[in-house]
Each structure stands twice: as structure tokens, then as C-alpha cells.
Design a protein around this motif. Structure first.
Motif: not given
Length: 348
Positions: A270-280
């Protein structure tokens, strides 16, 4: 099969027995078995902690009578203490457990009493994954910050996703079970499926088990798009919107597959940006969107999706990043001198 009340009662008694045993003279001998019991299930730890709280509330109720001679009391103390502890815990904890049960019905798992004529609305808080048990035997799991409205009548079971994402595990019966989101309606046939918002104008449906029909209302599609229902097969994911209903890759989102109902989430490349967006979505403490260099890195592994500090630390270890918490209560990730290759990107 034990119902929920019987299960709670059995767990309460088991936890109380362990508490009494660990207060007794043979506590050391029971310690390995006790620790194994605690580790076997998070519910065991919660039950034991609650029993300890109850005991601290009620222990003053247990005291020897003034008529008991000191010598006799000394001889009886070990047995008396165990029996008293168990009696107090079981009697007082029934009240506390009932109160806790009422609270869980207000803010946690919910059960509807009447499958005949019911209307209700269920919501989850930011960071909460909530399960609702319906009286017809169906279950709804709400993702963080999600809302579902429900209307049951003697002839239909109708639900609407108003916000967020939800999983529906449908009990089979003669009444149809439908879930609406926007202009899209999902009709289930005894099945398990996810429905969620993708953006302001599109939605997704993922079928895990069984079969569903996905259709749009006539006014919700353009003239050159058919509103005929689309039958899905297990594992299939579609999106719906002004364009009609069309296929999506099974890995279209970082929370793909069945794992989103757990806060320990499995991700694959997974892209780190997508992982961060999901966590947020699961925390009021936000990880700021990083630079493009970091955003396009890819990670695989299991991450605690509701713990932004832990996730940021994991990402920093994976990719050699710097982590800082800013005064506005957000977390930033920036490059550092040490780099880790994409192929080494697996969660610790």
C-alpha cells in the motif's frame, strides 16, 4: 448454545473464582495457570479487572462479627477470606455487570428486541468499530464515524447507509433485506457484504459471501446507462455513481478484504499516503500528509490502524524517517539521512 446473558454470567463467575484463588494461600501454585487464562482471551482480562474493581467497592461489606474470638478468627481466615471474596464479588458484580451491560447497549453492541415493526438509527464514534445485533439474526458492523438507519416491517427489512462504511451479515428469511446508499440499492440473499462511501458522488459494494444484486434508481443514472440490477459473485467489488455500476479491483482501497473490522489491519504493498489517510479516519490526532517522496513509498504488513503514534513510529523504522509531533497536535514524517529500500518495507 449459551445466550449473551449466560455467557456474561459464566465469565463473571470464572473471573471471580480466579480472583478469590489469587487472593488465597495457594496463589503462587495457581499463578502459571492463571496467567495462561488471562492470556487466552482479552475478555478474560477485562472481566478480571472488573471483578477487582467490584471487590474494592464491596470488600468493606465483609467483616468478622465482634463475637468471633481472635484465635478462632485466625484459624478460619484463609478459608473465610476466599469465601467472603467470592461471595462479595458475585453479589456486587451482578449489579455492576448489569449497569455495564446497559451502557454497552447505549454505546457499543446493540440488540433490537422486535423484528416486526422497528425504526432505528445507529452511529459509531471516531475510532470506534461497533457491532449491532438485529432481532432477525442479522448483524451490522459499523466502521469509524459511520451511520446506518433501519426500518423493519412485517414485509421488509430496509436499511440505509448515511455515512461511512458498514458490513452486513444477513440472516436468511422471507422478508427481503435491502441496503441503500445514495441512489444505489443492494438486495441481499442471505449473505455478507460491505457498503461504503468512496467520495461525494460514488459508493462501493464488496461481496464476501453469498450473493447480492446492486442496482441504481432510474433517476440516479443517465439515459444511456442501464439500471438493471448487477448480480455479484463472492470477492467481487463494484463502485456505483453517475456512471452506473462498474467493476473495481479487489485491492482498490488500502482497507481491502475482510480485515477492516479489526484495528490490527493487514496491508499489502500500500502507498504510505493511503495508509496514513486510512489511519487518520480512526483518530483525532492526525498524521500530516508527507512529501511526495514519502507518500509514494509502499509498505506491507500488519499495522495498528487506530494508534497514529505507533503507526508513525513503525513507518519511521521502515523507511528511516523522522517523527515529530507539532503544537497543533498533528504528527509529521520527514526524510532523514538513513533510508530503507521498498523491498524491506514490512511492519515490525
Amino acid at each position: 448454545m449459551l445466550d449473551e446473558q449466560e455467557k456474561r454470567s459464566a465469565l463473571r463467575e470464572e473471573a471471580a473464582s480466579w480472583f478469590a484463588a489469587m487472593q488465597g494461600p495457594d496463589a503462587q501454585r495457581h499463578d502459571p495457570e492463571f496467567k495462561a487464562w488471562l492470556a487466552a482471551d482479552p475478555a478474560h482480562r477485562s472481566a478480571y479487572a472488573r471483578i477487582a474493581e467490584v471487590y474494592s467497592m464491596g470488600k468493606s461489606l465483609v467483616s468478622p462479627t465482634k463475637a468471633e474470638a481472635p484465635a478462632a478468627l485466625a484459624r478460619r481466615r484463609p478459608v473465610f477470606a476466599l469465601a467472603a471474596a467470592l461471595a462479595v464479588i458475585l453479589s456486587v458484580s451482578v449489579i455492576v455487570w448489569m449497569a455495564a451491560g446497559d451502557e454497552s447497549r447505549r454505546s457499543g453492541p446493540a440488540t433490537l428486541a422486535d423484528a416486526g415493526q422497528d425504526t432505528a438509527k445507529f452511529a459509531s464514534r471516531v475510532g470506534q468499530i461497533r457491532k449491532i445485533h438485529l432481532a432477525d439474526g442479522s448483524e451490522i458492523t459499523l466502521d469509524t464515524n459511520s451511520i446506518v438507519s433501519m426500518r423493519f416491517t412485517p414485509s421488509l427489512r430496509s436499511l440505509r447507509l448515511d455515512q461511512g462504511k458498514a458490513r452486513f451479515e444477513v440472516a436468511h428469511e422471507k422478508r427481503p433485506f435491502t441496503v441503500s446508499v445514495g441512489d444505489t440499492t443492494v438486495t441481499a440473499h442471505g449473505t455478507v457484504f460491505d457498503v461504503g462511501f468512496r467520495s461525494d458522488h460514488s459508493y462501493f459494494v464488496r461481496l464476501l459471501r453469498g450473493s447480492v444484486d446492486v442496482a441504481q434508481t432510474e433517476h440516479g443514472v443517465s439515459r444511456n446507462i442501464s439500471a438493471k440490477p448487477r448480480l455479484l459473485r463472492p470477492g467481487q467489488v463494484v463502485e456505483a455513481g453517475e456512471f452506473g455500476v462498474r467493476d473495481l479491483s479487489a485491492s482498490f482501497a488500502p482497507a481491502a478484504g475482510e480485515s477492516w473490522t479489526s484495528k490490527m489491519r493487514q496491508f499489502d504493498n500500500v502507498r504510505v499516503a493511503d495508509l496514513i489517510a486510512e489511519a487518520n479516519r480512526y483518530s483525532r490526532l492526525q498524521i500530516g500528509q508527507p512529501s511526495a517522496e514519502i507518500a509514494n513509498l509502499r509498505a506491507s504488513g500488519t499495522f495498528a490502524i487506530d494508534d497514529p503514534r505507533r503507526l508513525a513510529t513503525n513507518l519511521s523504522l521502515l523507511f528511516g524517517l523522522k517523527v515529530a509531533e507539532t503544537p497543533d497536535e498533528s504528527i509529521t514524517l520527514t526524510p532523514s539521512e538513513t533510508k530503507i529500500s521498498h523491498s524491506e518495507a514490512a511492519a515490525p
